[in-house]
Design an enzyme around this catalytic site. Sequence first.
Site, PDB file in Angstrom:
ATOM      1  N   GLY A  27       0.801  -1.219   0.000  1.00  0.00           N
ATOM      2  CA  GLY A  27       0.000   0.000   0.000  1.00  0.00           C
ATOM      3  C   GLY A  27       0.835   1.271   0.000  1.00  0.00           C
ATOM      4  O   GLY A  27       2.026   1.245  -0.253  1.00  0.00           O
ATOM      5  N   HIS A  33       4.217   1.394  -8.216  1.00  0.00           N
ATOM      6  CA  HIS A  33       3.202   0.349  -8.069  1.00  0.00           C
ATOM      7  C   HIS A  33       2.259   0.346  -9.286  1.00  0.00           C
ATOM      8  O   HIS A  33       1.878  -0.713  -9.790  1.00  0.00           O
ATOM      9  CB  HIS A  33       2.336   0.599  -6.834  1.00  0.00           C
ATOM     10  CG  HIS A  33       3.052   0.472  -5.520  1.00  0.00           C
ATOM     11  ND1 HIS A  33       3.239   1.543  -4.678  1.00  0.00           N
ATOM     12  CD2 HIS A  33       3.599  -0.591  -4.886  1.00  0.00           C
ATOM     13  CE1 HIS A  33       3.868   1.138  -3.579  1.00  0.00           C
ATOM     14  NE2 HIS A  33       4.107  -0.149  -3.677  1.00  0.00           N
ATOM     15  N   GLN A  57       7.653  -9.619   7.821  1.00  0.00           N
ATOM     16  CA  GLN A  57       8.856  -9.283   7.064  1.00  0.00           C
ATOM     17  C   GLN A  57       9.599  -8.085   7.647  1.00  0.00           C
ATOM     18  O   GLN A  57      10.588  -7.627   7.087  1.00  0.00           O
ATOM     19  CB  GLN A  57       8.545  -9.066   5.583  1.00  0.00           C
ATOM     20  CG  GLN A  57       7.814  -7.779   5.243  1.00  0.00           C
ATOM     21  CD  GLN A  57       7.445  -7.725   3.775  1.00  0.00           C
ATOM     22  OE1 GLN A  57       6.626  -8.500   3.290  1.00  0.00           O
ATOM     23  NE2 GLN A  57       8.055  -6.808   3.030  1.00  0.00           N
ATOM     24  N   GLY A 143       8.588  -5.477  -8.807  1.00  0.00           N
ATOM     25  CA  GLY A 143       9.383  -4.343  -9.287  1.00  0.00           C
ATOM     26  C   GLY A 143      10.884  -4.603  -9.209  1.00  0.00           C
ATOM     27  O   GLY A 143      11.384  -5.114  -8.207  1.00  0.00           O
ATOM     28  N   LYS A 145      13.001  -2.482  -8.660  1.00  0.00           N
ATOM     29  CA  LYS A 145      13.535  -1.695  -7.534  1.00  0.00           C
ATOM     30  C   LYS A 145      13.972  -2.615  -6.394  1.00  0.00           C
ATOM     31  O   LYS A 145      14.968  -2.368  -5.742  1.00  0.00           O
ATOM     32  CB  LYS A 145      12.449  -0.734  -7.069  1.00  0.00           C
ATOM     33  CG  LYS A 145      12.513  -0.375  -5.626  1.00  0.00           C
ATOM     34  CD  LYS A 145      12.708   1.069  -5.392  1.00  0.00           C
ATOM     35  CE  LYS A 145      12.954   1.382  -3.941  1.00  0.00           C
ATOM     36  NZ  LYS A 145      12.121   0.604  -3.029  1.00  0.00           N
ATOM     37  N   SER A 182       7.293   4.038  -1.089  1.00  0.00           N
ATOM     38  CA  SER A 182       6.338   4.494  -0.069  1.00  0.00           C
ATOM     39  C   SER A 182       7.070   5.202   1.062  1.00  0.00           C
ATOM     40  O   SER A 182       6.526   6.072   1.728  1.00  0.00           O
ATOM     41  CB  SER A 182       5.569   3.297   0.501  1.00  0.00           C
ATOM     42  OG  SER A 182       4.991   2.548  -0.538  1.00  0.00           O
TER      43      SER A 182
END
Length: 278
Positions: A27, A33, A57, A143, A145, A182
């Site tokens: 989120g 995203h 995690q 991703g 990233k 995020s």
Amino acid sequence: MKQCTTIDSVRQARASYGKVGFVPTMGFLHEGHLSLVRRARAENDAVIVSIFVNPIQFGPNEDFESYPRDRERDLAMLAKEGVDLVFTPEASEFYPPDFATEIVVKGVANRLEGASRPGHFSGVATVVTKLFNIVQPQRAYFGQKDAQQCAVIRRFVEDLNIPVAITIVPTGREEDGLASSSRNVRLSAKERALAPGLYKALLGTRILFQSGERDRVILEARLKELLRQNDIPQPDYAVIVDPRTFEAVNPVTDNALALLAVPFSTVRLIDNLPLGME
Ligand code: AMP
């Protein structure tokens, strides 16, 4: 767009879809995203996105509590992208008190990010496996990233014969080159101004690679020097690695990654660049 909070309701809705493309997220969505969502939208009959800040995690001293959240904004963004279903699990159902299973990936998951964040990749592998079993997608999108996360996911999907095709989507960046994340909102104004230096250092290292340099030690020294020149704090690591094993490569091959993790005061940023990419 349908929103499901229970596992049963996702299974029920999913039964009426054809080929499903799945995008797992935590989120606080951004353009990075959305590039995954758009790719999934283009390639599948239905798109399912999950939003779940996965407690297992995060390490005990990490930012689970302070991880940014904005459910309403996320849902509005996903509705605009034509997503069919958003799964927002309740932690109490996802991890009931007697939950006792963990997917542990060895090798690639123990290096670099895995060494800096013990247990992190087991938490990722466990949540992704559960989500795959619940959503049963044909394809899932991740991703670049989070390059080492991609390698860990490819590893256990292959090892466990999970019938999901994994697609890796290039890193989405802000206008100044900072990889969208995020966590970027938690940088101070001064840190935010410095943070594009990570990408500049990666680009500068790639220029040296493109000029013909293939010695890992020289390329890593350049990467670290460029970070210093851009006033970036001491990195946890700044290395050149093989994109599947995350081990050091020498001589450096065309598919190698320049990869770094930098702890700013409240946020740890990661980024990477495939050196052979134009
Ligand atoms: P997260 O919500 O941070 O767990 O990320 C969910 C998915 O979005 C993961 O597959 C990430 O690798 C991917 N992602 C995060 N940031 C970016 C970005 N800047 N560009 C592309 N994908 C991204």
